[in-house]
Design an enzyme around this catalytic site. Structure first.
Site, PDB file in Angstrom:
ATOM      1  N   SER A 104      -7.456   4.315  -5.526  1.00 47.02           N
ATOM      2  CA  SER A 104      -7.731   4.686  -4.139  1.00 47.02           C
ATOM      3  C   SER A 104      -6.713   5.672  -3.573  1.00 47.02           C
ATOM      4  CB  SER A 104      -7.814   3.444  -3.258  1.00 47.02           C
ATOM      5  OG  SER A 104      -6.618   2.708  -3.366  1.00 47.02           O
ATOM      6  N   ASP A 327      -1.754  -2.493   5.782  1.00 49.99           N
ATOM      7  CA  ASP A 327      -1.785  -1.582   4.642  1.00 49.99           C
ATOM      8  C   ASP A 327      -0.587  -0.630   4.672  1.00 49.99           C
ATOM      9  OD1 ASP A 327      -2.348   0.278   2.682  1.00 49.99           O
ATOM     10  OD2 ASP A 327      -4.418   0.646   3.310  1.00 49.99           O
ATOM     11  N   HIS A 330      -1.746   2.798   1.308  1.00 52.26           N
ATOM     12  CA  HIS A 330      -2.513   4.035   1.528  1.00 52.26           C
ATOM     13  C   HIS A 330      -1.881   4.830   2.668  1.00 52.26           C
ATOM     14  CE1 HIS A 330      -5.368   1.212  -0.387  1.00 52.26           C
ATOM     15  NE2 HIS A 330      -5.594   2.287  -1.118  1.00 52.26           N
TER      16      HIS A 330
END
Ligand code: NAG
Ligand code: NAG
Ligand code: NAG
Length: 351
Positions: A104, A327, A330
């Site tokens: 990702s 998170d 990311h």
């Protein structure tokens, strides 16, 4: 002029040439060494004008209250890296296909590139589609396609009767990577996962199957398999190959010199020095060594150090509509991956 004077003159010219390279007017400037500077002419696009942006990267749309993290650009110490010019990019890559292969964090960079290019030609028709594992974003008028194929380990996971086997010396997935003009690989994040997050049951190398092994050794062996694939399948004249360096997380503030063991949550400001207190992550060294055997064919997009300085760049609570998790892995878009693409752009335009 006597021979001695000629000799002295040539030494003098050689030294001049050396200095030009060192001060950055030559081609040897290290664009990955530098610092972040505030620049109100950034970001390169606005998330509300990137209609296809994935929710998990769209921090402003998810309610992130601060926005200064979008206004930093990377300033190399001894030269300037060009601002991303989307129109130049589309003209230069007319008729070409570019593919990101990885987890990702590759998706993060792919998404950033699609938003930058859409912003450069906002009226231009585009197609955004996903067919099985391959996401494709293209501008039919330019014939430029930007693909992403998810592949967390690069080497294969196969299902056999006992479970899922991660095969460190098998890379059948490579059949999907042939014929592209630019390939940008990445793998690291998934190598450390254990327990229910680990997507394999056994690990195999040299026909020996085990329940587990040292993850750094496994990573090194897989990168060796990948380098072998590059040697046998990539024609450097036809395909430019990049490897996205290890993307750092910010889950422990001791790494940036804050002893309170916070995460990235609430961080709104980059580290404005040129060095990160904890030093480089161990995986970066393994990756750099693995790339030595394919140094001529593969350019390391060395984004690790510069991204370490961006504890403010992650979605934290604003990745999934503000309610799912924290998170610190990311990156918000617009944000840090836009700069990765700017450096990719600089490398592509150089040759
Ligand atoms: C982004 O666009 C929205 C809607 O057009 C606007 O309200 C906002 O101020 C813009 N943000 C930036 C940083 O330009
Ligand atoms: C693994 O075992 C298979 C079957 O016994 C054999 O054909 C293959 O050559 C072996 N591979 C390696 C890397 O030793
Ligand atoms: C974050 O990175 C560190 C290395 O800098 C690593 O030890 C740790 O496992 C990573 N954490 C997550 C959640 O990925």
């Amino acid at each position: 002029m006597g021979p001695l004077a000629l000799f002295a003159a040539s030494i003098f010219l050689f030294v001049i040439e050396l200095c030009q390279h060192v001060d950055g007017t030559g081609s040897k400037c290290d664009i990955y060494k530098g610092k972040w500077v505030y620049d109100a002419s950034y970001p390169l696009y606005n998330s509300s004008n990137c209609p296809f942006i994935h929710q998990e990267f769209s921090c402003q749309n998810n309610g992130r209250p601060d926005h200064l993290y979008q206004n930093f650009r990377w300033q190399p110490t001894s030269c300037n890296s060009p601002r991303f010019n989307g129109k130049d990019f589309l003209r230069k890559f007319r008729g070409k296909r570019i593919m990101f292969v990885g987890d990702s964090l590759s998706l993060n960079q792919w998404q950033s590139l699609t938003c930058i290019l859409h912003r450069a030609v906002p009226g231009e028709a585009y197609i955004s589609q996903r067919v099985e594992a391959i996401s494709t974003f293209s501008f039919p008028a330019y014939g430029v396609s930007i693909m992403f194929i998810r592949n967390a380990f690069l080497v294969d996971i196969i299902n056999d009767k006992d479970g899922r086997v991660l095969k460190l010396d098998s890379i059948e997935g490579g059949r999907n990577w042939k014929g592209y003009d630019v390939l940008i690989f990445n793998t690291w994040y998934w190598w450390l996962l254990t327990g229910t997050k680990q997507p394999w049951d056994y690990i195999q190398y040299n026909n020996i199957t085990r329940k587990d092994m040292n993850r750094m050794v496994a990573y090194r062996k897989a990168l060796g398999t990948w380098a072998g694939w590059v040697k046998h399948n990539v024609h450097p004249a036809k395909t430019k190959v990049f490897f996205q360096g290890v993307s750092p997380n910010h889950t422990d503030s001791r790494e940036w010199g804050d002893p309170t063991t916070k995460t990235c949550r609430g961080e709104t400001w980059p580290t404005l020095s040129t060095a990160y207190p904890s030093g480089p992550p161990a995986a970066q060294d393994v990756l750099k060594r693995a790339l030595r055997s394919v140094a001529k064919a593969v350019h390391l997009l060395d984004i690790t150090g510069l991204s370490q300085l961006r504890k403010d760049g992650h979605p934290s609570a604003f990745g999934y509509g503000g309610h799912r998790g924290n998170d610190c892995t990311h990156w918000c878009l617009p944000g840090v991956p836009d700069i990765w693409n700017q450096l990719l752009f600089a490398s592509l335009m150089q040759n």
